[in-house]
Scaffold this motif. Structure first.
Motif, PDB file in Angstrom:
ATOM      1  N   GLU A 179     110.660  44.600  65.450  1.00  0.00           N
ATOM      2  CA  GLU A 179     109.502  43.845  65.565  1.00  0.00           C
ATOM      3  C   GLU A 179     108.967  43.421  64.604  1.00  0.00           C
ATOM      4  N   LEU A 180     108.113  45.091  63.576  1.00  0.00           N
ATOM      5  CA  LEU A 180     107.367  44.931  62.561  1.00  0.00           C
ATOM      6  C   LEU A 180     107.343  44.104  61.435  1.00  0.00           C
ATOM      7  N   SER A 181     109.248  43.463  61.672  1.00  0.00           N
ATOM      8  CA  SER A 181     109.704  42.620  60.320  1.00  0.00           C
ATOM      9  C   SER A 181     108.912  40.882  60.688  1.00  0.00           C
ATOM     10  N   GLU A 182     109.011  41.254  62.136  1.00  0.00           N
ATOM     11  CA  GLU A 182     109.011  39.747  62.706  1.00  0.00           C
ATOM     12  C   GLU A 182     108.124  38.874  62.464  1.00  0.00           C
ATOM     13  N   ILE A 183     106.381  39.891  62.924  1.00  0.00           N
ATOM     14  CA  ILE A 183     105.097  39.963  62.974  1.00  0.00           C
ATOM     15  C   ILE A 183     104.801  40.043  61.884  1.00  0.00           C
ATOM     16  N   SER A 184     105.469  41.096  60.661  1.00  0.00           N
ATOM     17  CA  SER A 184     104.640  40.913  58.990  1.00  0.00           C
ATOM     18  C   SER A 184     105.407  39.922  58.272  1.00  0.00           C
ATOM     19  N   ARG A 185     106.976  38.958  58.776  1.00  0.00           N
ATOM     20  CA  ARG A 185     107.600  38.070  57.762  1.00  0.00           C
ATOM     21  C   ARG A 185     107.525  38.920  56.618  1.00  0.00           C
ATOM     22  N   ARG A 186     107.734  40.215  56.376  1.00  0.00           N
ATOM     23  CA  ARG A 186     108.973  40.611  55.239  1.00  0.00           C
ATOM     24  C   ARG A 186     109.889  41.760  55.943  1.00  0.00           C
ATOM     25  N   ASP A 187     110.277  42.461  55.208  1.00  0.00           N
ATOM     26  CA  ASP A 187     111.900  42.983  55.519  1.00  0.00           C
ATOM     27  C   ASP A 187     111.341  44.587  55.577  1.00  0.00           C
ATOM     28  N   ILE A 188     111.213  44.976  56.481  1.00  0.00           N
ATOM     29  CA  ILE A 188     110.945  46.596  56.896  1.00  0.00           C
ATOM     30  C   ILE A 188     112.148  47.143  57.676  1.00  0.00           C
ATOM     31  N   THR A 189     113.014  47.784  56.818  1.00  0.00           N
ATOM     32  CA  THR A 189     114.009  48.570  56.945  1.00  0.00           C
ATOM     33  C   THR A 189     113.972  50.112  57.195  1.00  0.00           C
ATOM     34  N   GLN A 190     112.723  50.215  57.218  1.00  0.00           N
ATOM     35  CA  GLN A 190     113.071  51.014  57.032  1.00  0.00           C
ATOM     36  C   GLN A 190     110.914  52.676  56.934  1.00  0.00           C
ATOM     37  N   LEU A 191     111.060  53.442  57.701  1.00  0.00           N
ATOM     38  CA  LEU A 191     109.859  53.871  58.598  1.00  0.00           C
ATOM     39  C   LEU A 191     108.675  54.027  57.331  1.00  0.00           C
ATOM     40  N   GLU A 192     109.042  54.701  56.185  1.00  0.00           N
ATOM     41  CA  GLU A 192     108.303  53.942  54.692  1.00  0.00           C
ATOM     42  C   GLU A 192     107.323  53.532  55.117  1.00  0.00           C
ATOM     43  N   GLN A 193     108.147  52.124  54.294  1.00  0.00           N
ATOM     44  CA  GLN A 193     107.722  50.581  54.352  1.00  0.00           C
ATOM     45  C   GLN A 193     106.648  50.802  55.293  1.00  0.00           C
ATOM     46  N   VAL A 194     106.813  51.287  57.286  1.00  0.00           N
ATOM     47  CA  VAL A 194     105.559  50.542  57.166  1.00  0.00           C
ATOM     48  C   VAL A 194     104.369  50.801  56.463  1.00  0.00           C
ATOM     49  N   GLN A 195     103.041  51.797  55.905  1.00  0.00           N
ATOM     50  CA  GLN A 195     102.482  52.128  55.184  1.00  0.00           C
ATOM     51  C   GLN A 195     102.054  51.286  54.534  1.00  0.00           C
ATOM     52  N   LEU A 196     102.970  49.954  53.753  1.00  0.00           N
ATOM     53  CA  LEU A 196     103.010  48.877  52.911  1.00  0.00           C
ATOM     54  C   LEU A 196     101.960  47.585  53.815  1.00  0.00           C
ATOM     55  N   LEU A 197     102.376  48.377  55.381  1.00  0.00           N
ATOM     56  CA  LEU A 197     101.591  46.577  55.763  1.00  0.00           C
ATOM     57  C   LEU A 197      99.931  47.544  56.034  1.00  0.00           C
ATOM     58  N   ASP A 198      99.148  45.806  56.528  1.00  0.00           N
ATOM     59  CA  ASP A 198      98.034  46.069  56.731  1.00  0.00           C
ATOM     60  C   ASP A 198      97.910  46.829  58.400  1.00  0.00           C
ATOM     61  N   LEU A 199      97.319  47.722  58.794  1.00  0.00           N
ATOM     62  CA  LEU A 199      96.993  48.190  60.404  1.00  0.00           C
ATOM     63  C   LEU A 199      97.099  46.568  60.579  1.00  0.00           C
ATOM     64  N   GLN A 200      96.382  45.563  60.549  1.00  0.00           N
ATOM     65  CA  GLN A 200      96.243  45.149  61.475  1.00  0.00           C
ATOM     66  C   GLN A 200      97.304  44.078  62.389  1.00  0.00           C
ATOM     67  N   THR A 201      98.279  44.436  60.939  1.00  0.00           N
ATOM     68  CA  THR A 201      99.547  43.862  61.500  1.00  0.00           C
ATOM     69  C   THR A 201     100.333  44.516  62.870  1.00  0.00           C
ATOM     70  N   ILE A 202     100.008  46.022  61.987  1.00  0.00           N
ATOM     71  CA  ILE A 202     100.510  47.541  63.210  1.00  0.00           C
ATOM     72  C   ILE A 202     100.242  46.809  64.360  1.00  0.00           C
ATOM     73  N   ASP A 203      98.452  46.839  64.481  1.00  0.00           N
ATOM     74  CA  ASP A 203      97.907  47.115  65.921  1.00  0.00           C
ATOM     75  C   ASP A 203      98.611  46.198  66.843  1.00  0.00           C
ATOM     76  N   ARG A 204      98.504  44.582  65.731  1.00  0.00           N
ATOM     77  CA  ARG A 204      99.422  43.651  67.567  1.00  0.00           C
ATOM     78  C   ARG A 204     100.785  43.501  67.540  1.00  0.00           C
ATOM     79  N   ALA A 205     101.667  44.356  66.714  1.00  0.00           N
ATOM     80  CA  ALA A 205     102.952  44.935  67.444  1.00  0.00           C
ATOM     81  C   ALA A 205     102.602  46.123  68.768  1.00  0.00           C
TER      82      ALA A 205
END
Length: 301
Positions: free
Chosen positions: A79-105
Motif C-alpha cells: 500500500e505504501l508503495s502504491e501511494i508513494s509510487r516507490r518500491d517499498i519492500t522492507q520496513l526499514e525503507q519506510v523512513q525514506l518516505l515523508d510522513l505525509q505519505t504515511i499518514d495518507r496510508a
C-alpha cells in the motif's frame, strides 16, 4: 532533515503529550462516573480476584502468541508503495518516505477499530441484562478479545511507521501503550510513559534489546498484564450495573480503543521522526525508565 509537514506533525505530537484541560474533559468525568462506581464495588463482588487472574493469563497468552500480533506487513508495504509510487519492500525503507505519505496510508484506521470495538462490546455487555454474574464471568474472554483487537491496531500503526512488531522491544512498547490507555491515575500514566520513552529513545539510537534477559522480559509482561487486568476489569464491571447494560460496555470498548489508537498514532509517528532526525525529537514528559525497573506497582493505574 524533516519536511515542513513533519515539523508541524512533531509540534502536534508534543501538544498531544501535554494536553490542556478543557470543558470537554470535565464533562467526560461525569460521563465516566458509572465506571468509577463500578470500581468502588470491586471487593464486594464475588469472583473478582479469579476474574482478574483469568484476564491476566489471557493477556500473557496474547504476548506469547505471535499470531495475535499479525498485521501482514507485506500488504502495508504494498500500500505504501502504491501511494508513494516507490518500491517499498522492507520496513526499514519506510523512513525514506515523508510522513505525509504515511499518514495518507494510515487514513481512518482508528475509525475502523472503534467501530469493531463498539459492536463487540455491546454484544458482550448485553449479558448483564440477563444475569450480572454471567457478565462477570464473561469479562476475561471479552477483555482478551478487546486487547487482541487493540494489539492488532497497534501493530498496524507500528508497521505503517516501519517498525518490526514481532521484536521483543516492540512487544513491550505495545503493552505499555495498552497500559497508558488503561491508566486511571497520574502515577500509572507516568510509569507507562517512562517505559515508552526509554524504548523509543533506544530504538532511535539504534540500540538493540538482544541483551534483555528473558526473565526480565517475562517479568515485564507479567507486571503490565497484572495492571491491565485489574484496571480494565474494574472498568468492565460497569457491565454488571443494571442501568448500564450493553450501552456502557460497547461505549467503553470504543472509548478504550480510541485512546489506544490515538496513542499508537502519535507515538509511532514521533519515533519515526526521531529516527529520521534525532532521538531528542522524542519529547520526554517523564524520565525514561531504568532497564531493571518493571514492577507491578509502577505499571499499575
Amino acid at each position: 532533515m524533516l519536511s515542513d509537514y513533519e515539523k508541524r506533525a512533531l509540534v502536534q505530537i508534543h501538544a498531544w503529550k501535554n494536553p490542556r484541560q478543557t470543558w470537554f474533559d470535565t464533562a467526560m468525568g461525569y460521563v465516566n462516573k458509572p465506571f468509577a462506581i463500578a470500581g468502588q464495588t470491586v471487593d464486594k463482588i464475588p469472583g473478582f480476584t479469579e476474574t482478574c487472574t483469568k484476564a491476566m493469563n489471557g493477556v500473557v497468552g496474547l504476548v506469547n502468541d505471535a499470531s495475535q500480533w499479525s498485521v501482514r506487513p507485506s500488504a502495508i508495504l504494498k500500500e505504501l508503495s502504491e501511494i508513494s509510487r516507490r518500491d517499498i519492500t522492507q520496513l526499514e525503507q519506510v523512513q525514506l518516505l515523508d510522513l505525509q505519505t504515511i499518514d495518507r496510508a494510515i487514513g481512518w484506521l482508528d475509525t475502523k477499530y472503534e467501530g469493531i470495538a463498539l459492536v463487540e462490546g455491546a454484544a458482550a455487555g448485553g449479558t448483564a441484562v440477563i444475569n450480572p454474574l454471567v457478565a462477570l464471568a464473561a469479562i476475561p474472554a471479552d477483555m482478551v478479545a478487546l486487547l487482541a483487537m487493540n494489539l492488532r491496531a497497534i501493530g498496524e500503526y507500528g508497521s505503517y511507521c516501519g517498525f518490526d512488531m514481532s521484536s521483543q522491544e516492540e512487544r513491550l512498547f505495545s503493552l505499555n501503550i495498552l497500559a497508558l490507555a488503561s491508566s486511571t491515575t497520574d502515577g500509572g500514566k507516568q510509569a507507562a510513559l517512562s517505559h515508552l520513552v526509554k524504548i523509543a529513545q533506544e530504538v532511535a539510537k539504534k540500540k538493540t534489546w538482544e541483551q534483555l534477559e528473558k526473565s526480565v522480559f517475562v517479568q515485564a509482561v507479567l507486571s503490565i498484564a497484572k495492571a491491565l487486568s485489574i484496571n480494565l476489569t474494574k472498568a468492565k464491571l460497569a457491565n454488571v450495573i443494571p442501568i448500564a447494560g450493553a450501552a456502557i460496555s460497547g461505549g467503553f470498548n470504543a472509548y478504550y480503543t480510541d485512546k489506544v489508537c490515538k496513542a499508537a498514532f502519535y507515538l509511532y509517528r514521533e519515533r519515526l521522526l526521531a529516527i529520521k532526525s534525532d532521538a531528542q525529537a522524542i519529547e520526554v514528559t517523564v524520565a525514561p525508565a531504568r532497564s531493571d525497573v518493571w514492577s507491578a506497582e509502577e505499571s499499575g493505574g
